[in-house]
Design a protein around this motif. Sequence first.
Motif, short mmCIF file in Angstrom:
data_model
loop_
_atom_site.label_atom_id
_atom_site.label_comp_id
_atom_site.label_asym_id
_atom_site.label_seq_id
_atom_site.Cartn_x
_atom_site.Cartn_y
_atom_site.Cartn_z
N PHE A 16 0.84 -1.21 0.00
CA PHE A 16 0.00 0.00 0.00
C PHE A 16 0.87 1.25 0.00
N LEU A 72 2.07 1.88 -3.37
CA LEU A 72 1.03 2.45 -4.23
C LEU A 72 0.89 3.95 -3.99
N ILE A 75 3.55 5.64 -5.76
CA ILE A 75 3.29 5.71 -7.20
C ILE A 75 2.34 6.86 -7.52
N ASP A 106 -2.14 11.38 -8.05
CA ASP A 106 -3.01 10.60 -8.92
C ASP A 106 -4.04 9.88 -8.05
N VAL A 111 -6.13 7.41 -8.64
CA VAL A 111 -6.43 5.98 -8.85
C VAL A 111 -5.71 5.08 -7.84
N PRO A 112 -4.38 5.25 -7.62
CA PRO A 112 -3.75 4.40 -6.60
C PRO A 112 -4.34 4.60 -5.21
N ALA A 128 -7.46 5.20 -4.53
CA ALA A 128 -8.68 4.38 -4.49
C ALA A 128 -8.32 2.90 -4.34
N MET A 129 -7.23 2.49 -5.01
CA MET A 129 -6.81 1.09 -4.89
C MET A 129 -6.41 0.77 -3.46
N PHE A 145 -6.97 -4.36 -11.39
CA PHE A 145 -7.34 -4.19 -9.99
C PHE A 145 -8.67 -4.88 -9.67
N TYR A 198 1.11 -0.38 -12.96
CA TYR A 198 0.43 0.92 -13.03
C TYR A 198 1.45 2.05 -13.05
#
Lengths: 95, 480
Positions: free
Chosen positions: A43, A46, A49, A58, A60-61, A63-64, B129, B180
Amino acid sequence: MTGFDPFALAAAGLIAFGLYGFCVCGHPLRRLLAINLVGNGVFLALILIARRLPDGPDPVPHAMVLTGIVIAVSATAFGLALIRRQARPEDGGND
Amino acid sequence: MTEALPVLLVFVPFLAGLGQFVLGRAAPWCQQFVSGLNLILVLLLSSAVVHGDPVIADLGGWGEPLAIHLQADGLAALMLLLTAVLAVAVSLYAIPAFRDEPRPAWRFWTLWPLLLASLNALFLSRDLFNLYVTLELVTLGAIPLVLLAGPNKTVDAALRYLLFALLGSLVYLAGVALIYAQAGTLDLALLPAALPEGTLSGPLAAALIITGVLIKGAILPFHIWLPAAHGNAPAAVSAILSALVVKAAIYLLLRLWTGPLEPLVSNDAGQLLGALGATAILFGSWQAFRQSRLKLVVAYSTVAQLGYMLLFFPMAVTAAWQGAVYHGLAHGIAKAALFLAAGNILYYLGQDRLEALRGIDRPLAVSLLAFGLAGVSIMGLPPSGGFTAKWLLLSASLQTGQWWWTTVLIAGGLLAAGYIFRVLRLAFLQADDATAPHHGPVPGPLMAWTATALALLALALGLISAPLLDLLGEMPGGTS
């Protein structure tokens, strides 16, 4: 990408410690904790990243990671329930 | 209209499972309705896929690259078809199998539709994902089912399964994070173009993803949790786990290898996976031959049979692609039949040690018929589905000049014949004592004939391969 990043080192360290722990520890509780260490390392990676875009993070990561945390919590809870069942078989059907 | 089908396939069983949970008591008829509806939806979806392009559902209408798509192409449609057929059979089988046990029964009828929804979602997902999330859902749906065997019997096996599955999915997620970071997208269709060439982290990410999926799929050397979990779960659950849940991981490997990972993987990696598969075939079959309990024989046979699907990777031609996928279908149907038949024997005898099988041929004739017919497909004798799959793999190995996989295929078939006939020989031996003790009643017609119907279907797969292979189509991105 600018040289040394303490967070990257921390992420790599968490993953490495977790994998090491999973391999050498026999007790399921320790193994579950080791898996959580790996998870936190991933995590953190991420989140790192997400910082790579020039104009702000960003999403998106992020949210992941949020989804990943939800999954990790529920899986850990399930694992803990199983470990308790294993340790005290007599109150088996009650949880 | 067809765009709604993938969405319905995920939400109908999911809501049914939640409904059972809220209802709080076993309602088997509800699941029969759901599995029947699921089969109809899958048939509609397959007929839409076979007539044209993949069916794509765009959830929420976000558009590229943020969107979550559900997509059904030939491969997904075949896996959905396998899942739907097995769902109907296993749901019918479970009515008598769980009738006398109110608590496990309620849990089964709650968890099984949730697992069905997760499997459908996994086969329909189109981004890395989402695949992670559905993999976790499948795991969290499957492991509680293992626990239904009874108080404390399978806790050790389930815990080991959970720990391995969690580690596998985190390794997979680490690979997804690296992908990613380079590509900036997770969509399977956009990834091949978005990945930069010649970096070190690309192959590293591919290696992490593949390793994670191998852990999830119980491929040698990560198979150690499988026999205990599959061998001790209730028969209906073992059938689902062996036929579908581990297959889902291999499906993912096939899908990713021919899609987004295609520019990142090398021929050497394919040979390595093929070698793992060959070792799994030989080791698993040998272990199956040595077991002293019937369900463990069948569980080790799963370890071996999963290896055949890995033989696609070193060859990577259309014949191998069709062979590997067809092997997935044939093994899924035949293995479910084997587990259901073994469950009937266990139900009758109250145990499944092989020495106890003597003289069961009279009372359990139909179940033994199912076991034998399914065994024909597992061994790969014509005219079964297993034969067609092995034939395709065999012709791929000759086509690519990699003759060594041929020897593995033949040796695996012989070993499979060994462990199947070992069980059948004992079952047809005369009992020392004509009134041998047994534990339960003779399984009812529903239990015996669902197993036999699946076994007959496994044979029929050898005769109806043309339309199914048409639905699958050519290997994506492949040349020949």
